[in-house]
Write an enzyme that holds these catalytic residues in place. Structure first.
Site, PDB file in Angstrom:
ATOM      1  CG  ASN A 193      14.267 -32.290  17.937  1.00 40.18           C
ATOM      2  OD1 ASN A 193      14.539 -32.334  19.213  1.00 40.18           O
ATOM      3  ND2 ASN A 193      14.942 -33.144  17.363  1.00 40.18           N
ATOM      4  NE  ARG A 225      19.000 -24.535  39.611  1.00 47.54           N
ATOM      5  CZ  ARG A 225      18.746 -23.159  39.761  1.00 47.54           C
ATOM      6  NH1 ARG A 225      18.473 -22.606  38.715  1.00 47.54           N
ATOM      7  NH2 ARG A 225      18.145 -22.791  40.824  1.00 47.54           N
ATOM      8  CG  HIS A 232      18.685 -37.585  18.294  1.00 45.18           C
ATOM      9  ND1 HIS A 232      19.151 -37.131  16.903  1.00 45.18           N
ATOM     10  CD2 HIS A 232      19.488 -38.645  18.564  1.00 45.18           C
ATOM     11  CE1 HIS A 232      20.220 -38.048  16.721  1.00 45.18           C
ATOM     12  NE2 HIS A 232      20.353 -38.929  17.591  1.00 45.18           N
ATOM     13  CG  HIS A 245      19.343 -33.879  24.209  1.00 41.09           C
ATOM     14  ND1 HIS A 245      18.479 -35.102  23.520  1.00 41.09           N
ATOM     15  CD2 HIS A 245      20.110 -33.643  23.404  1.00 41.09           C
ATOM     16  CE1 HIS A 245      19.134 -35.313  22.312  1.00 41.09           C
ATOM     17  NE2 HIS A 245      20.184 -34.440  22.398  1.00 41.09           N
ATOM     18  CD  GLU A 273      15.470 -36.633  14.558  1.00 38.25           C
ATOM     19  OE1 GLU A 273      15.046 -35.917  13.692  1.00 38.25           O
ATOM     20  OE2 GLU A 273      16.445 -36.267  15.555  1.00 38.25           O
ATOM     21  CG  HIS A 319      21.045 -30.010  11.130  1.00 35.95           C
ATOM     22  ND1 HIS A 319      21.015 -30.783  12.439  1.00 35.95           N
ATOM     23  CD2 HIS A 319      21.808 -29.270  11.405  1.00 35.95           C
ATOM     24  CE1 HIS A 319      22.018 -30.587  13.039  1.00 35.95           C
ATOM     25  NE2 HIS A 319      22.699 -29.608  12.497  1.00 35.95           N
ATOM     26  CG  ASP A 320      21.454 -25.731  11.472  1.00 35.99           C
ATOM     27  OD1 ASP A 320      21.275 -25.684  12.669  1.00 35.99           O
ATOM     28  OD2 ASP A 320      22.534 -25.979  11.373  1.00 35.99           O
ATOM     29  CG  HIS A 374      19.209 -24.848  17.709  1.00 36.50           C
ATOM     30  ND1 HIS A 374      19.779 -25.183  18.815  1.00 36.50           N
ATOM     31  CD2 HIS A 374      19.910 -23.929  17.355  1.00 36.50           C
ATOM     32  CE1 HIS A 374      20.808 -24.135  19.154  1.00 36.50           C
ATOM     33  NE2 HIS A 374      20.790 -23.310  18.064  1.00 36.50           N
TER      34      HIS A 374
END
Length: 255
Positions: free
Chosen positions: A8, A19, A44, A51, A74, A202-203, A226
């Protein structure tokens, strides 16, 4: 068969957008991930464009086709179009990704933190799944491991479910994994019994991925962003992706 890694790249876009301009380059990051062995790229795109933006989706679609890896988009199927965001279905019609993962997240959520409640979402969700499958894509639904009706995803027309692994990651970090792993293993068995493929995300991280795959049979794909991007700050992006691929090669599906 080896569990597939879809990276991802949302966090690359977060840094770019903080920025302005084009650096860091989301496309270059995706190229690096693919060259290092990633089996796919995940995005996503959210309506608030925090993002990944619509232009990124189009460019990444072309890149993944060029390199013959899967593209996974997603998003919340219920979110209406707005300025700069044509809607999830229109983005998918324009790009025809290999996989579309539907996620019930609202605009104000920091990150996806729960799966679908099939008792509430059924009629509209079934119609939307049919529309997304008409694009020619595989459809996966984001679900909680504790959802008693995971099999309901198959009845709605989904091909796969993505198990929301946030609770497992928290349990792993606290050193209390047994109960969480038992819950996820049961969810995987119920999904498989219903004829659903199993994804997870996720995580997930280098620290907890191996234990998860050892306990939950049949995971076809993990989507990781992430933690992977955070680890890459210290280890380098190419080396980090290779490390994940090595973990996956050591954990065969169904083993």
């Amino acid at each position: 068969m080896t569990t597939q890694l879809s990276v991802n790249v949302n966090k690359i876009a977060v840094l770019r957008n903080s920025r302005g301009g084009t650096d860091p380059d989301v496309l270059q990051a995706a190229r690096t991930c693919i060259a290092a062995g990633a089996h796919g790229i995940t995005v996503h795109p959210r309506p608030d464009q925090r993002h990944i933006r619509a232009g990124d989706v189009l460019a990444l679609s072309a890149l993944t086709r060029e390199h013959a890896v899967e593209f996974n988009i997603e998003g919340n199927p219920f979110a209406p179009p707005r300025a700069g965001y044509p809607g999830l279905l229109e983005l998918c019609r324009a790009t025809r990704p290999e996989q579309i993962t539907l996620v019930p997240d609202g605009d104000g959520q920091l990150t996806s933190d729960h799966g679908f409640d099939f008792a509430q979402d059924t009629t509209q969700l079934a119609e939307l799944i049919a529309a997304f499958k008409a694009v020619g894509s595989r459809v996966s639904l984001f679900v909680d491991a504790g959802n008693p009706d995971i099999a309901g995803a198959a009845a709605l027309g989904a091909d796969r479910v993505e198990l929301y692994t946030g609770p497992y990651a928290h349990a792993h970090a606290s050193g209390q994994t047994d109960t969480a792993l038992a819950l996820f293993a049961d969810a995987g068995r119920r999904a498989s019994a219903a004829g659903l493929g199993i994804n997870a995300g996720h995580d997930l991280s280098q620290a907890n991925l191996g234990d998860f795959l050892a306990a939950v049979p049949g995971v076809l794909e993990v989507s990781i962003g992430h933690a992977l991007i955070g680890e890459a700050l210290y280890q380098g992006l190419e080396a980090t992706v290779r490390a994940y691929v090595d973990i996956l090669r050591g954990s065969q599906v169904g083993a």
